[in-house]
Design a protein around this motif. Structure first.
Motif, PDB file in Angstrom:
ATOM      1  N   ASP A  49       0.845  -1.194   0.000  1.00  0.00           N
ATOM      2  CA  ASP A  49       0.000   0.000   0.000  1.00  0.00           C
ATOM      3  C   ASP A  49       0.880   1.244   0.000  1.00  0.00           C
ATOM      4  O   ASP A  49       2.110   1.160  -0.082  1.00  0.00           O
ATOM      5  N   GLU A  50       0.263   2.398   0.076  1.00  0.00           N
ATOM      6  CA  GLU A  50       0.999   3.663  -0.002  1.00  0.00           C
ATOM      7  C   GLU A  50       1.976   3.869   1.149  1.00  0.00           C
ATOM      8  O   GLU A  50       2.888   4.684   1.061  1.00  0.00           O
ATOM      9  N   ASN A  51       1.823   3.090   2.233  1.00  0.00           N
ATOM     10  CA  ASN A  51       2.731   3.188   3.381  1.00  0.00           C
ATOM     11  C   ASN A  51       3.793   2.094   3.377  1.00  0.00           C
ATOM     12  O   ASN A  51       4.554   1.958   4.324  1.00  0.00           O
ATOM     13  N   GLY A  52       3.836   1.310   2.315  1.00  0.00           N
ATOM     14  CA  GLY A  52       4.820   0.247   2.211  1.00  0.00           C
ATOM     15  C   GLY A  52       4.435  -1.021   2.952  1.00  0.00           C
ATOM     16  O   GLY A  52       5.242  -1.935   3.090  1.00  0.00           O
ATOM     17  N   VAL A  53       3.181  -1.097   3.410  1.00  0.00           N
ATOM     18  CA  VAL A  53       2.697  -2.283   4.109  1.00  0.00           C
ATOM     19  C   VAL A  53       2.300  -3.340   3.077  1.00  0.00           C
ATOM     20  O   VAL A  53       1.606  -3.039   2.106  1.00  0.00           O
ATOM     21  N   GLU A  54       2.769  -4.572   3.289  1.00  0.00           N
ATOM     22  CA  GLU A  54       2.457  -5.655   2.367  1.00  0.00           C
ATOM     23  C   GLU A  54       0.970  -5.977   2.408  1.00  0.00           C
ATOM     24  O   GLU A  54       0.403  -6.225   3.453  1.00  0.00           O
ATOM     25  N   ARG A  55       0.336  -5.964   1.262  1.00  0.00           N
ATOM     26  CA  ARG A  55      -1.079  -6.319   1.142  1.00  0.00           C
ATOM     27  C   ARG A  55      -1.243  -7.668   0.467  1.00  0.00           C
ATOM     28  O   ARG A  55      -2.259  -8.323   0.618  1.00  0.00           O
ATOM     29  N   PHE A  56      -0.215  -8.080  -0.300  1.00  0.00           N
ATOM     30  CA  PHE A  56      -0.237  -9.380  -0.962  1.00  0.00           C
ATOM     31  C   PHE A  56       1.185  -9.784  -1.265  1.00  0.00           C
ATOM     32  O   PHE A  56       1.995  -8.967  -1.700  1.00  0.00           O
ATOM     33  N   ILE A  57       1.513 -11.056  -1.002  1.00  0.00           N
ATOM     34  CA  ILE A  57       2.779 -11.637  -1.427  1.00  0.00           C
ATOM     35  C   ILE A  57       2.444 -12.988  -2.043  1.00  0.00           C
ATOM     36  O   ILE A  57       1.716 -13.785  -1.450  1.00  0.00           O
ATOM     37  N   SER A  58       2.974 -13.248  -3.215  1.00  0.00           N
ATOM     38  CA  SER A  58       2.643 -14.477  -3.929  1.00  0.00           C
ATOM     39  C   SER A  58       3.163 -15.715  -3.210  1.00  0.00           C
ATOM     40  O   SER A  58       4.115 -15.662  -2.431  1.00  0.00           O
ATOM     41  N   ASN A  59       2.530 -16.835  -3.513  1.00  0.00           N
ATOM     42  CA  ASN A  59       2.904 -18.107  -2.909  1.00  0.00           C
ATOM     43  C   ASN A  59       4.326 -18.518  -3.258  1.00  0.00           C
ATOM     44  O   ASN A  59       4.944 -19.285  -2.525  1.00  0.00           O
ATOM     45  N   SER A  60       4.852 -18.017  -4.364  1.00  0.00           N
ATOM     46  CA  SER A  60       6.210 -18.379  -4.760  1.00  0.00           C
ATOM     47  C   SER A  60       7.256 -17.858  -3.777  1.00  0.00           C
ATOM     48  O   SER A  60       8.387 -18.328  -3.776  1.00  0.00           O
ATOM     49  N   MET A  61       6.892 -16.935  -2.906  1.00  0.00           N
ATOM     50  CA  MET A  61       7.813 -16.429  -1.886  1.00  0.00           C
ATOM     51  C   MET A  61       8.334 -17.587  -1.038  1.00  0.00           C
ATOM     52  O   MET A  61       9.532 -17.709  -0.802  1.00  0.00           O
ATOM     53  N   GLU A  62       7.431 -18.458  -0.614  1.00  0.00           N
ATOM     54  CA  GLU A  62       7.832 -19.590   0.222  1.00  0.00           C
ATOM     55  C   GLU A  62       8.660 -20.590  -0.578  1.00  0.00           C
ATOM     56  O   GLU A  62       9.660 -21.120  -0.086  1.00  0.00           O
TER      57      GLU A  62
END
Length: 64
Positions: free
Chosen positions: A44-57
């Protein structure tokens, strides 16, 4: 010159068509993100993660 005003029914149909198109677009976007082998993140505009893809893991071992 005379302006033609759309009817309520025409406007309601247009809104319904646009809502359907938006839902289809959101679904395509979701499928692309979920099936990507790259790490995808939405912040979001504050740099807070709103979504991270499953490929991260898969790539890092870190579970979002």
């Amino acid at each position: 010159m005379m302006a033609i005003k759309p009817t309520t029914e025409a406007l309601e149909k247009r809104v319904k068509d646009l809502e359907k198109a938006l839902a289809e677009s959101e679904n395509r976007f979701r499928v692309l993100l979920q099936n990507s082998s790259d790490i995808q993140a939405i912040l979001d505009e504050n740099g807070v993660e709103r979504f991270i893809s499953n490929s991260m893991e898969t790539i890092t071992g870190y579970s979002p």
